[in-house]
Design a protein around this motif. Structure first.
Motif, PDB file in Angstrom:
ATOM      1  N   ASP A 100       0.808  -1.215   0.000  1.00  0.00           N
ATOM      2  CA  ASP A 100       0.000   0.000   0.000  1.00  0.00           C
ATOM      3  C   ASP A 100       0.847   1.273   0.000  1.00  0.00           C
ATOM      4  OD1 ASP A 100      -2.246  -1.607   0.077  1.00  0.00           O
ATOM      5  OD2 ASP A 100      -2.406  -1.512   2.262  1.00  0.00           O
ATOM      6  N   ASP A 101       2.168   1.135  -0.125  1.00  0.00           N
ATOM      7  CA  ASP A 101       3.038   2.315  -0.146  1.00  0.00           C
ATOM      8  C   ASP A 101       2.613   3.249  -1.273  1.00  0.00           C
ATOM      9  OD1 ASP A 101       6.175   0.631   0.631  1.00  0.00           O
ATOM     10  OD2 ASP A 101       4.554   1.301   1.902  1.00  0.00           O
ATOM     11  N   THR A 102       2.723   4.501  -1.007  1.00  0.00           N
ATOM     12  CA  THR A 102       2.416   5.461  -2.064  1.00  0.00           C
ATOM     13  C   THR A 102       3.572   5.505  -3.044  1.00  0.00           C
ATOM     14  OG1 THR A 102       3.436   7.302  -0.909  1.00  0.00           O
ATOM     15  CG2 THR A 102       1.100   6.877  -0.439  1.00  0.00           C
ATOM     16  N   GLU A 103       3.317   6.104  -4.194  1.00  0.00           N
ATOM     17  CA  GLU A 103       4.375   6.219  -5.208  1.00  0.00           C
ATOM     18  C   GLU A 103       5.549   7.018  -4.676  1.00  0.00           C
ATOM     19  OE1 GLU A 103       2.993   7.590  -9.014  1.00  0.00           O
ATOM     20  OE2 GLU A 103       1.243   6.303  -8.911  1.00  0.00           O
ATOM     21  N   ALA A 104       5.285   8.042  -3.893  1.00  0.00           N
ATOM     22  CA  ALA A 104       6.358   8.870  -3.342  1.00  0.00           C
ATOM     23  C   ALA A 104       7.260   8.063  -2.409  1.00  0.00           C
ATOM     24  CB  ALA A 104       5.780  10.061  -2.594  1.00  0.00           C
ATOM     25  N   GLU A 105       6.668   7.225  -1.577  1.00  0.00           N
ATOM     26  CA  GLU A 105       7.460   6.394  -0.673  1.00  0.00           C
ATOM     27  C   GLU A 105       8.308   5.399  -1.453  1.00  0.00           C
ATOM     28  OE1 GLU A 105       4.294   4.913   1.725  1.00  0.00           O
ATOM     29  OE2 GLU A 105       4.685   6.359   3.322  1.00  0.00           O
ATOM     30  N   GLU A 106       7.741   4.835  -2.504  1.00  0.00           N
ATOM     31  CA  GLU A 106       8.473   3.883  -3.342  1.00  0.00           C
ATOM     32  C   GLU A 106       9.652   4.577  -4.027  1.00  0.00           C
ATOM     33  OE1 GLU A 106       9.752   0.457  -5.087  1.00  0.00           O
ATOM     34  OE2 GLU A 106       8.254   0.665  -3.510  1.00  0.00           O
ATOM     35  N   GLU A 107       9.406   5.759  -4.544  1.00  0.00           N
ATOM     36  CA  GLU A 107      10.467   6.518  -5.212  1.00  0.00           C
ATOM     37  C   GLU A 107      11.565   6.887  -4.217  1.00  0.00           C
ATOM     38  OE1 GLU A 107      10.927  10.846  -7.291  1.00  0.00           O
ATOM     39  OE2 GLU A 107       9.127   9.686  -7.782  1.00  0.00           O
ATOM     40  N   LYS A 108      11.169   7.284  -3.030  1.00  0.00           N
ATOM     41  CA  LYS A 108      12.138   7.634  -1.990  1.00  0.00           C
ATOM     42  C   LYS A 108      12.993   6.418  -1.628  1.00  0.00           C
ATOM     43  CE  LYS A 108      12.178   9.920   2.512  1.00  0.00           C
ATOM     44  NZ  LYS A 108      11.323  10.494   3.558  1.00  0.00           N
ATOM     45  N   ARG A 109      12.353   5.271  -1.502  1.00  0.00           N
ATOM     46  CA  ARG A 109      13.080   4.042  -1.171  1.00  0.00           C
ATOM     47  C   ARG A 109      14.060   3.675  -2.289  1.00  0.00           C
ATOM     48  NH1 ARG A 109       9.075   0.288   0.095  1.00  0.00           N
ATOM     49  NH2 ARG A 109       9.115  -0.593  -1.989  1.00  0.00           N
ATOM     50  N   GLN A 110      13.631   3.834  -3.538  1.00  0.00           N
ATOM     51  CA  GLN A 110      14.510   3.532  -4.667  1.00  0.00           C
ATOM     52  C   GLN A 110      15.713   4.457  -4.690  1.00  0.00           C
ATOM     53  OE1 GLN A 110      11.940   3.697  -8.091  1.00  0.00           O
ATOM     54  NE2 GLN A 110      11.140   1.633  -7.766  1.00  0.00           N
ATOM     55  N   ARG A 111      15.480   5.747  -4.428  1.00  0.00           N
ATOM     56  CA  ARG A 111      16.601   6.695  -4.380  1.00  0.00           C
ATOM     57  C   ARG A 111      17.574   6.312  -3.265  1.00  0.00           C
ATOM     58  NH1 ARG A 111      12.624  10.894  -4.747  1.00  0.00           N
ATOM     59  NH2 ARG A 111      13.030  11.303  -2.557  1.00  0.00           N
ATOM     60  N   TYR A 112      17.027   5.972  -2.117  1.00  0.00           N
ATOM     61  CA  TYR A 112      17.843   5.579  -0.976  1.00  0.00           C
ATOM     62  C   TYR A 112      18.687   4.350  -1.311  1.00  0.00           C
ATOM     63  CZ  TYR A 112      19.059   4.042   3.741  1.00  0.00           C
ATOM     64  OH  TYR A 112      19.741   3.635   4.853  1.00  0.00           O
ATOM     65  N   GLU A 113      18.070   3.359  -1.911  1.00  0.00           N
ATOM     66  CA  GLU A 113      18.790   2.134  -2.279  1.00  0.00           C
ATOM     67  C   GLU A 113      19.850   2.424  -3.336  1.00  0.00           C
ATOM     68  OE1 GLU A 113      18.806  -0.786  -0.763  1.00  0.00           O
ATOM     69  OE2 GLU A 113      17.328  -0.009   0.646  1.00  0.00           O
ATOM     70  N   SER A 114      19.550   3.303  -4.268  1.00  0.00           N
ATOM     71  CA  SER A 114      20.545   3.680  -5.292  1.00  0.00           C
ATOM     72  C   SER A 114      21.761   4.315  -4.644  1.00  0.00           C
ATOM     73  CB  SER A 114      19.939   4.658  -6.300  1.00  0.00           C
ATOM     74  OG  SER A 114      18.961   4.040  -7.067  1.00  0.00           O
ATOM     75  N   VAL A 115      21.513   5.217  -3.716  1.00  0.00           N
ATOM     76  CA  VAL A 115      22.627   5.884  -3.033  1.00  0.00           C
ATOM     77  C   VAL A 115      23.420   4.878  -2.207  1.00  0.00           C
ATOM     78  CG1 VAL A 115      23.194   7.594  -1.258  1.00  0.00           C
ATOM     79  CG2 VAL A 115      21.550   8.165  -3.049  1.00  0.00           C
ATOM     80  N   ARG A 116      22.731   3.990  -1.493  1.00  0.00           N
ATOM     81  CA  ARG A 116      23.444   2.962  -0.713  1.00  0.00           C
ATOM     82  C   ARG A 116      24.311   2.086  -1.620  1.00  0.00           C
ATOM     83  NH1 ARG A 116      20.657   0.385   4.349  1.00  0.00           N
ATOM     84  NH2 ARG A 116      22.422  -0.934   3.920  1.00  0.00           N
ATOM     85  N   ARG A 117      23.770   1.693  -2.785  1.00  0.00           N
ATOM     86  CA  ARG A 117      24.522   0.856  -3.727  1.00  0.00           C
ATOM     87  C   ARG A 117      25.747   1.607  -4.242  1.00  0.00           C
ATOM     88  NH1 ARG A 117      24.501   1.294  -8.638  1.00  0.00           N
ATOM     89  NH2 ARG A 117      22.494   2.313  -8.826  1.00  0.00           N
ATOM     90  N   ILE A 118      25.580   2.888  -4.569  1.00  0.00           N
ATOM     91  CA  ILE A 118      26.711   3.692  -5.049  1.00  0.00           C
ATOM     92  C   ILE A 118      27.784   3.761  -3.983  1.00  0.00           C
ATOM     93  CG2 ILE A 118      27.431   6.033  -5.686  1.00  0.00           C
ATOM     94  CD1 ILE A 118      24.620   6.316  -7.030  1.00  0.00           C
ATOM     95  N   ILE A 119      27.385   4.015  -2.764  1.00  0.00           N
ATOM     96  CA  ILE A 119      28.355   4.104  -1.664  1.00  0.00           C
ATOM     97  C   ILE A 119      29.088   2.780  -1.495  1.00  0.00           C
ATOM     98  CG2 ILE A 119      28.584   4.351   0.849  1.00  0.00           C
ATOM     99  CD1 ILE A 119      26.261   6.407   0.669  1.00  0.00           C
ATOM    100  N   ALA A 120      28.363   1.682  -1.533  1.00  0.00           N
ATOM    101  CA  ALA A 120      28.962   0.362  -1.300  1.00  0.00           C
ATOM    102  C   ALA A 120      29.852  -0.105  -2.437  1.00  0.00           C
ATOM    103  CB  ALA A 120      27.858  -0.665  -1.049  1.00  0.00           C
TER     104      ALA A 120
END
Length: 175
Positions: A100-120
């Motif tokens: 039931d996550d909103t699109e904004a929450e999903e987009e935020k999570r994707q951005r967060y995961e992208s940044v974590r992957r870049i850092i790692a």
């Protein structure tokens, strides 16, 4: 002679400065914080911090500038703490999120995961460590330098370069 309830710049420059900057700096801080109560707390903390350091002995202009700068710095510190807390709560609650996550929450999570992957995957181990200690754990530069056995200026430079690299890589991937 000024009344007891209206301090003059000559009698109490810090008190007068507080009342002078309260509205304008309060508006600035209000945009960074969650509400008027936190804004008032930050303004009062700035005043008390300066009062404890004997700032009442300076000129009216100096007291005004120092009050404004201190309040802004405290607001920025508060905002950073909230930002760090928000990032860690995303990580902690990742498994609890539902469909039931909103699109904004999903987009935020994707951005967060992208940044974590870049850092790692794209940063050096030293850059990863500095970013973790500063941005996640919130340690001061001096403590990071001590833990890593490097100069504080090297910590600042490493963090700056790491953030710049993450930003650049993220922007390239988003295009």
């Amino acid at each position: 002679m000024a009344s007891k309830n209206s301090p003059t710049d000559i009698e109490q420059p810090l008190v007068a400065a507080y009342w002078r900057v309260r509205a304008s700096i309060g508006a600035y801080i209000g945009r960074m914080t969650k509400g008027t109560e936190e804004t008032s707390d930050i303004l009062q903390d700035a005043f008390l911090k300066l009062w404890g350091k004997g700032a009442n002995s300076m000129s009216a202009d100096e007291a005004t500038a120092l009050t404004a700068r201190t309040a802004k710095n405290l607001a920025i510190d508060s905002w950073r703490r909230e930002s760090r807390h928000g990032l860690s709560s995303i990580d902690e609650n990742r498994d609890e999120m539902t469909d039931d996550d909103t699109e904004a929450e999903e987009e935020k999570r994707q951005r967060y995961e992208s940044v974590r992957r870049i850092i790692a995957t794209r940063l050096t181990p030293q850059q990863q460590q500095v970013m973790t200690l500063r941005d996640i754990e919130g340690l001061p530069y001096a403590e990071i330098a001590q833990q890593m056995g490097i100069e504080e200026s090297a910590v600042r430079m490493c963090l700056s370069r790491a953030r710049k690299a993450v930003r650049s890589i993220y922007e390239q991937e988003c295009q």
